[in-house]
Design a protein around this motif. Structure first.
Motif, PDB file in Angstrom:
ATOM      1  N   GLY A 141       3.885  87.735   3.771  1.00 46.48           N
ATOM      2  CA  GLY A 141       3.869  87.051   5.046  1.00 46.48           C
ATOM      3  C   GLY A 141       4.950  87.516   5.998  1.00 46.48           C
ATOM      4  N   PHE A 142       4.857  87.018   7.220  1.00 55.37           N
ATOM      5  CA  PHE A 142       5.812  87.322   8.288  1.00 55.37           C
ATOM      6  C   PHE A 142       5.725  86.181   9.294  1.00 55.37           C
ATOM      7  N   PRO A 143       6.760  85.992  10.111  1.00 55.65           N
ATOM      8  CA  PRO A 143       6.711  84.901  11.085  1.00 55.65           C
ATOM      9  C   PRO A 143       5.729  85.193  12.221  1.00 55.65           C
ATOM     10  N   ILE A 144       4.921  84.223  12.560  1.00 51.35           N
ATOM     11  CA  ILE A 144       3.973  84.370  13.664  1.00 51.35           C
ATOM     12  C   ILE A 144       4.746  84.556  14.966  1.00 51.35           C
ATOM     13  N   SER A 145       4.448  85.628  15.676  1.00 50.42           N
ATOM     14  CA  SER A 145       5.175  85.960  16.895  1.00 50.42           C
ATOM     15  C   SER A 145       4.654  85.162  18.089  1.00 50.42           C
ATOM     16  N   ARG A 146       5.393  85.233  19.179  1.00 55.81           N
ATOM     17  CA  ARG A 146       5.016  84.559  20.421  1.00 55.81           C
ATOM     18  C   ARG A 146       3.632  84.986  20.884  1.00 55.81           C
ATOM     19  N   ASN A 147       3.396  86.319  20.914  1.00 53.24           N
ATOM     20  CA  ASN A 147       2.146  86.829  21.446  1.00 53.24           C
ATOM     21  C   ASN A 147       0.975  86.478  20.544  1.00 53.24           C
ATOM     22  N   LEU A 148       1.152  86.614  19.246  1.00 53.43           N
ATOM     23  CA  LEU A 148       0.085  86.249  18.308  1.00 53.43           C
ATOM     24  C   LEU A 148      -0.261  84.770  18.458  1.00 53.43           C
TER      25      LEU A 148
END
Length: 531
Positions: A141-148
């Motif tokens: 996993g990875f942190p959901i970004s602003r744009n996503l």
């Protein structure tokens, strides 16, 4: 709103997501070439930017081979299924191919084939090592970004409608938030199978079989044969000169030649004498865009199915003819209505210590593509084929085994035959226009690459499938300019000062002194890393 512009003497990576840029820098530090790093960045983007790209999409790569001193292009666009004809839709009472859902997923994804061919051409590291970071981000996993997260909110209904996507983007019935960890276990399995099985795992092996089984269960139109017979194509870029530089784009079925047409037209004007932020500039630019788009929509399709008169379209004499058609003494806009299209894209670029350079772009077409993922494949299928026409007199009419009109257009500028700048952008209709903004910023207005990306932008046309055919301007003290353009007869919409509708562009510039500058668009989640 300016990002830091890193500079270096050895290598540079830029992409629309900082994690993907980090992956590219790691591959280069491990001794990989720009070709290796580009594949690794592309794969990582398919995981951390799943709304813009992924294994179910297409890719176009432009590569400069420093040892050979040559420029090559790889057209990684997929063809429509072999059984597909307009009657499949018209007989069901449909007047157009659906924009979403399984009946929009009708072209074979070209992404994985592109990675394989680029790696085989100039890779130095083992294939499986290039996909490891992407596989780890999918697994852990990875942190959901602003744009996503912005696009998750915008597409919440579509994501809920597809069970495999709902299982990824929702928890306890609620959409995940920015900063939450996004896990994609089925996609991770596919990437692991690619690591061990190579290209054939996707087009002939286990991944293909899961995709086709899922699609057939849901009434899909692609077959195993469509996948097993797929291959991309090495192509020669198309080029024009501009004020002592050579500008290169991908040939059709890419719309890249439209940017070359625009630069040819503008070469007839001393742009440096027209203030960049003036009504005169935007009038000239938008009228130039209309001239190129008129020919694009008249001719652009798969060149295997129709003749596209590039020699005439890219000639300086034709550009002068188009320039002379533009009314500048008493400005008034020409009428033109473009076709609606999406802009779901991710552009990135890499240079390495040996002088190799890769400019590349990839896409699912719309945000989250078809918004359909077959079974437990973990792969979102592109809806690129939805842009085919059902009108048999249209050059882009649907036919078996055909590549659609394609918006993707990675660019490169050379000076004396060697790379000077790598430029590209997200944006559908906006891609040639943002390219125009960046190139004129660099070559006419003396901007650095970061300054060129940060210039106020415009987009003309129907990107995102909107009905409006207006000029959209980023509103940075644009009230007087907009009023003047309206007085001249333009339809103008003012949007946010750093509006996402303008897309996300990245770029690299290699100075005559060998200093490399890199930049990522402040409108996105990207980063440039160089040393």
């Amino acid at each position: 709103m300016q990002n830091i512009m890193p500079t270096g003497l050895h290598a540079m990576v830029t992409s629309p997501h900082y994690l993907a840029s980090h992956v590219g820098s790691l591959i280069l530090k491990r001794g990989g070439s720009a070709f290796d790093a580009a594949v690794a960045v592309s794969a990582a983007l398919g995981v951390v930017y799943p709304h813009m790209t992924g294994l179910g999409g297409d890719a176009f790569f432009m590569l400069y081979d420093a040892k050979e001193g040559t420029l090559h292009g790889y057209n990684g666009s997929g063809r429509s299924g072999r059984q597909l004809r307009p009657e499949i839709y018209t007989s069901a009472g449909e007047t157009a191919i659906p924009l979403r859902g399984i009946r929009s997923a009708i072209t074979v994804p070209g992404m994985v084939d592109t990675w394989w061919e680029v790696w085989r051409r100039g890779g130095k590291l083992p294939w499986e090592e290039l996909l490891e970071p992407a596989a780890e981000y999918a697994e852990k996993g990875f942190p959901i970004s602003r744009n996503l997260h912005y696009w998750m909110i915008k597409n919440e209904t579509d994501l809920r409608a597809c069970a495999p996507l709902e299982s990824i983007y929702f928890a306890d019935g609620k959409l995940l938030s920015e900063g939450d960890r996004l896990l994609q276990p089925d996609l991770a399995r596919a990437l692991r199978e690619l690591q061990t099985g190579g290209r054939d795992a996707f087009y002939k092996g286990s991944i293909m079989k899961r995709i086709i089984a899922g699609m057939q269960a849901d009434g899909g139109l692609l077959t195993e044969e469509d996948f097993t017979t797929h291959s991309g194509e090495w192509v020669k870029p198309v080029s024009v000169t501009y004020r002592g530089y050579e500008i290169h784009q991908m040939p059709p079925n890419s719309q890249g030649f439209t940017a070359l047409m625009m630069m040819n037209i503008l070469e007839n004007e001393d742009l440096s004498q027209i203030p960049r932020n003036s009504a005169a500039f935007y009038h000239l630019i938008v009228e130039t865009v209309k001239k190129a788009f008129r020919d694009r929509d008249r001719y652009l399709t798969d060149p295997d199915f129709a003749h596209i008169p590039l020699e005439r379209l890219l000639s300086k004499s034709y550009a002068k003819h188009l320039y002379d058609e533009i009314d500048q003494q008493f400005p008034r806009p020409a009428s033109f209505l473009s076709s609606a299209m999406g802009q779901d894209t991710a552009y990135a670029a890499v240079t390495d210590e040996e002088g190799n350079a890769v400019s590349f772009i990839q896409s699912l077409y719309f945000d989250f593509g078809s918004a359909y993922s077959p079974g437990d494949s973990g792969i979102i299928m592109q809806n690129r084929g939805s842009f085919f026409s059902l009108n048999t007199s249209d050059p882009n009419v649907l036919a078996p085994g055909k590549r659609s009109f394609h918006t993707l257009m990675p660019g490169m500028i050379t000076r004396g035959g060697k790379p000077y700048a790598l430029v590209g952008t997200q944006g559908g209709e906006g891609q040639p226009q943002t390219t125009l903004s960046v190139l004129t910023g660099l070559l006419d207005y003396g901007c650095t690459i970061q300054e060129a990306l940060a210039l106020p932008r415009w987009v003309y046309g129907r990107t995102w499938g909107e009905d409006s055919d207006a000029i959209k301007l980023e509103n940075r003290d644009m009230l007087d300019i907009a009023a003047q353009l309206r007085e001249w007869g333009h339809e103008v919409e003012l949007v946010g000062a750093w509006d996402g509708i303008m897309g996300q562009s990245q770029g690299i510039v290699i100075g005559e002194n060998g200093v490399i500058s890199g930049a990522a668009d402040p409108r996105g989640d990207g980063m440039a890393i160089g040393w």
